[in-house]
Structure formats: C-alpha cells, structure tokens
Design a protein around this motif. Structure first.
Motif, PDB file in Angstrom:
ATOM      1  N   ALA A   1     -68.021 -62.438 127.455  1.00 46.19           N
ATOM      2  CA  ALA A   1     -68.422 -62.180 128.832  1.00 46.19           C
ATOM      3  C   ALA A   1     -67.537 -61.105 129.459  1.00 46.19           C
ATOM      4  CB  ALA A   1     -68.351 -63.468 129.645  1.00 46.19           C
ATOM      5  N   GLN A   2     -66.229 -61.135 129.133  1.00 45.38           N
ATOM      6  CA  GLN A   2     -65.321 -60.126 129.669  1.00 45.38           C
ATOM      7  C   GLN A   2     -65.658 -58.743 129.115  1.00 45.38           C
ATOM      8  OE1 GLN A   2     -61.213 -61.035 129.006  1.00 45.38           O
ATOM      9  NE2 GLN A   2     -60.449 -59.337 130.237  1.00 45.38           N
ATOM     10  N   GLN A   3     -66.008 -58.682 127.835  1.00 41.84           N
ATOM     11  CA  GLN A   3     -66.393 -57.406 127.239  1.00 41.84           C
ATOM     12  C   GLN A   3     -67.644 -56.845 127.905  1.00 41.84           C
ATOM     13  OE1 GLN A   3     -66.866 -58.020 123.054  1.00 41.84           O
ATOM     14  NE2 GLN A   3     -64.706 -58.466 122.681  1.00 41.84           N
ATOM     15  N   ILE A   4     -68.604 -57.722 128.153  1.00 39.09           N
ATOM     16  CA  ILE A   4     -69.849 -57.280 128.799  1.00 39.09           C
ATOM     17  C   ILE A   4     -69.561 -56.789 130.207  1.00 39.09           C
ATOM     18  CG2 ILE A   4     -72.077 -58.055 129.687  1.00 39.09           C
ATOM     19  CD1 ILE A   4     -72.225 -59.973 127.309  1.00 39.09           C
ATOM     20  N   ASP A   5     -68.730 -57.527 130.939  1.00 39.01           N
ATOM     21  CA  ASP A   5     -68.410 -57.147 132.313  1.00 39.01           C
ATOM     22  C   ASP A   5     -67.687 -55.808 132.352  1.00 39.01           C
ATOM     23  OD1 ASP A   5     -68.324 -57.906 135.182  1.00 39.01           O
ATOM     24  OD2 ASP A   5     -66.155 -57.847 134.846  1.00 39.01           O
ATOM     25  N   THR A   6     -66.775 -55.602 131.397  1.00 39.26           N
ATOM     26  CA  THR A   6     -66.009 -54.351 131.370  1.00 39.26           C
ATOM     27  C   THR A   6     -66.901 -53.150 131.057  1.00 39.26           C
ATOM     28  OG1 THR A   6     -64.028 -55.563 130.651  1.00 39.26           O
ATOM     29  CG2 THR A   6     -64.059 -53.169 130.293  1.00 39.26           C
ATOM     30  N   GLY A   7     -67.830 -53.338 130.129  1.00 36.22           N
ATOM     31  CA  GLY A   7     -68.670 -52.216 129.712  1.00 36.22           C
ATOM     32  C   GLY A   7     -70.008 -52.128 130.396  1.00 36.22           C
ATOM     33  N   GLN A   8     -70.196 -52.953 131.431  1.00 37.51           N
ATOM     34  CA  GLN A   8     -71.526 -53.028 132.059  1.00 37.51           C
ATOM     35  C   GLN A   8     -71.987 -51.691 132.622  1.00 37.51           C
ATOM     36  OE1 GLN A   8     -71.762 -56.060 135.022  1.00 37.51           O
ATOM     37  NE2 GLN A   8     -73.848 -55.571 135.627  1.00 37.51           N
ATOM     38  N   GLU A   9     -71.143 -51.029 133.393  1.00 36.67           N
ATOM     39  CA  GLU A   9     -71.558 -49.788 134.047  1.00 36.67           C
ATOM     40  C   GLU A   9     -71.856 -48.688 133.033  1.00 36.67           C
ATOM     41  OE1 GLU A   9     -68.935 -48.509 137.080  1.00 36.67           O
ATOM     42  OE2 GLU A   9     -69.051 -50.383 138.231  1.00 36.67           O
ATOM     43  N   SER A  10     -70.970 -48.530 132.048  1.00 33.87           N
ATOM     44  CA  SER A  10     -71.186 -47.463 131.067  1.00 33.87           C
ATOM     45  C   SER A  10     -72.426 -47.732 130.220  1.00 33.87           C
ATOM     46  CB  SER A  10     -69.955 -47.316 130.167  1.00 33.87           C
ATOM     47  OG  SER A  10     -69.714 -48.520 129.454  1.00 33.87           O
TER      48      SER A  10
END
Length: 279
Positions: free
Chosen positions: A92-101
C-alpha cells in the motif's frame, strides 16, 4: 476440528486455495504428518498433495521436517497473518508513493484532448424553455446577450424581471436587441432600466440567449405572443464551447449593429422593419 466449508472459506479469504486450505486444516489436527497421511484426510489428491505442501511452505504456513519420509508441521496462522499484513502495508505504501507518477504515465489519452464536447438538449414547451433560461440567468457572471422577436421584450419582463434586477445589481451586462414596434415600445422602456437595449431593423422569427459565451439557447416561440408560460415552443440548448462561443460572437455583432434604444424611442414614428423570411 473438522475440515468444513466455513473454516475453508475463511482461509481462502486470506489467500489460500481450496487444496491448500484442506491440507492446512488437516495438519492443524495432526500436528505433524507426511504427505501420504495428509492426502486421504484432507481429500487432496495424491497427485496434488506434494505440490500443495510446497506451496504452503512458500506461504510460511508449513515447516518441512528433514526426515525420511518428509514430514510437515503447521505454523500458527497468527504468524502468517502478521507477515501478510506487513506485506500489504508495504504494498500500500508503494502504491501511495508512486500513485501520481503512475497516474500520469497511464493517463487516458482522450482526456488530454485540447477540446471538449459539450451537451445538447431539445426542450419542448414554453414553461420548460423558461426554466432552462432561468438557470442560465442564475449562472451568469459576466454577460447575457439576447436577440429576440418583437414580443420578446414583454416575455422577458414577465418571466425574468426579478432576475434582471439581481444580475444587473451584481454587475452582469445585459444586452438585448429586438425590432421595435409601437406595441413593444413601453416594454423596451422598462427593460432599459436594467439593460442595454438596441433596435435592429429586421424581425427575428426566433429568439436567442447566450450567457458568458458558455451556454446558448435558441427557441421558436409558438405562438409568438406575450405569454411567459403558455406556448408550444421548441428550443435547443448547448454548452458546447465551440458552438456557444461562435453564437456569442454572432449575437454580439447583431447587438452592436443595432441602434441604441434611447435614440430610436425619440423618433415620432417607428423605423422601417424588414422581415426575415425563411428560404
């Protein structure tokens, strides 16, 4: 405890297959066992039992005891849940971090189109047309342009006078153009208190309203009388940017070529009128 459907469902809800759930529940009862012991009790086919046990080991739910034959020991389900929760939080943290890009990389190309299409509506009945116009007036922030028939001044006053007063007090420019006649001059004089009114030397068979260059409505009044509510009018409305913008420019030019009402109303006789005929 028995290998029942309810317990299997709960395990399958947490990522296990049916065979894996059957084998794990059997091991919980046996404590430690060989694959050949687990197979008949779990009802996992012997051709699938070894692969199933390896999969449970990979999930961290089974320990392999290095004996001959190999024996399998269950790992407490709590430990599996803790590991699963940590993996999900990390994911979930990985998804949140890369969401915008990622959103930019995989954006829908059609949304990047420089032009957007608006909506169109056909409106029937004078009352319904009036309600649409009221909503248009309510949203007006800069300018309203109306080009109408000889009966439009009376209809506008009857239907929208409170809205005209409010919009004018808020700084919205109200611009109207009609062909003046002896019958509508009194209405034109009243309308002049709130709007910039001009005379055009031809009769319009329809009336048009444009609001802020964003919404356009054209209506055929049936009949073309003074009633603000009764009539079998038919109208088209759109907020398509290209069409609304083009009709705003056209309406502005029609209004600009008209003569100011104050000048025309001084004349003792009405100006000559030229009817617009349909081809």
């Amino acid at each position: 405890m028995p290998v029942n459907q309810e317990r299997m469902r709960k395990l399958m809800d947490h990522g296990l297959t049916e065979y894996q759930a059957r084998a794990y529940l059997t091991l919980l009862d046996l404590g430690a066992a060989t694959a050949t012991q687990v197979s008949p009790m779990s009802k996992v086919p012997r051709t699938r039992i070894y692969a199933t046990m390896r999969q449970l080991h990979q999930k961290g739910l089974v320990q392999i005891l290095p004996e001959s034959p190999l024996r399998y020991k269950p790992v407490p389900f709590e430990a599996y849940l803790q590991t699963l929760a940590e993996e999900l939080r990390s994911r979930a943290q990985q998804i949140d971090t890369g969401q915008e890009s990622l959103a930019r990389e995989f954006a829908i190309v059609a949304e990047a189109s420089p032009e957007s299409a608006g909506r169109f509506e056909a409106i029937y009945g004078r009352k319904n047309v009036r309600e649409r116009l009221l909503r248009m007036y309510t949203t007006a922030a800069r300018e309203v342009i109306g080009i109408g028939t000889t009966k439009s001044p009376g209809r506008i006053l009857g239907a929208f006078r409170p809205d005209l007063v409010e919009r004018a007090s808020q700084g919205v420019q109200l611009k109207y153009a009609f062909c003046f006649t002896p019958d509508n001059r009194d209405d034109v004089r009243i309308l002049l208190r709130h709007a910039q009114v001009r005379h055009i030397d031809f009769m319009m068979p329809v009336y048009m309203h444009v609001v802020d260059g964003k919404e356009f409505l054209m209506s055929h009044p049936i009949p073309d009388d003074d009633s603000a509510y009764r009539g079998d009018d038919i109208a088209i409305w759109t907020n398509d940017p290209a069409i609304a913008g083009a009709m705003s420019e056209m309406s502005e030019r029609i209004w600009a070529m008209g003569r100011p009402a104050a000048d025309v109303l001084k004349e003792p006789r009405p100006p000559r009128r030229v009817a617009v005929t349909r081809p």
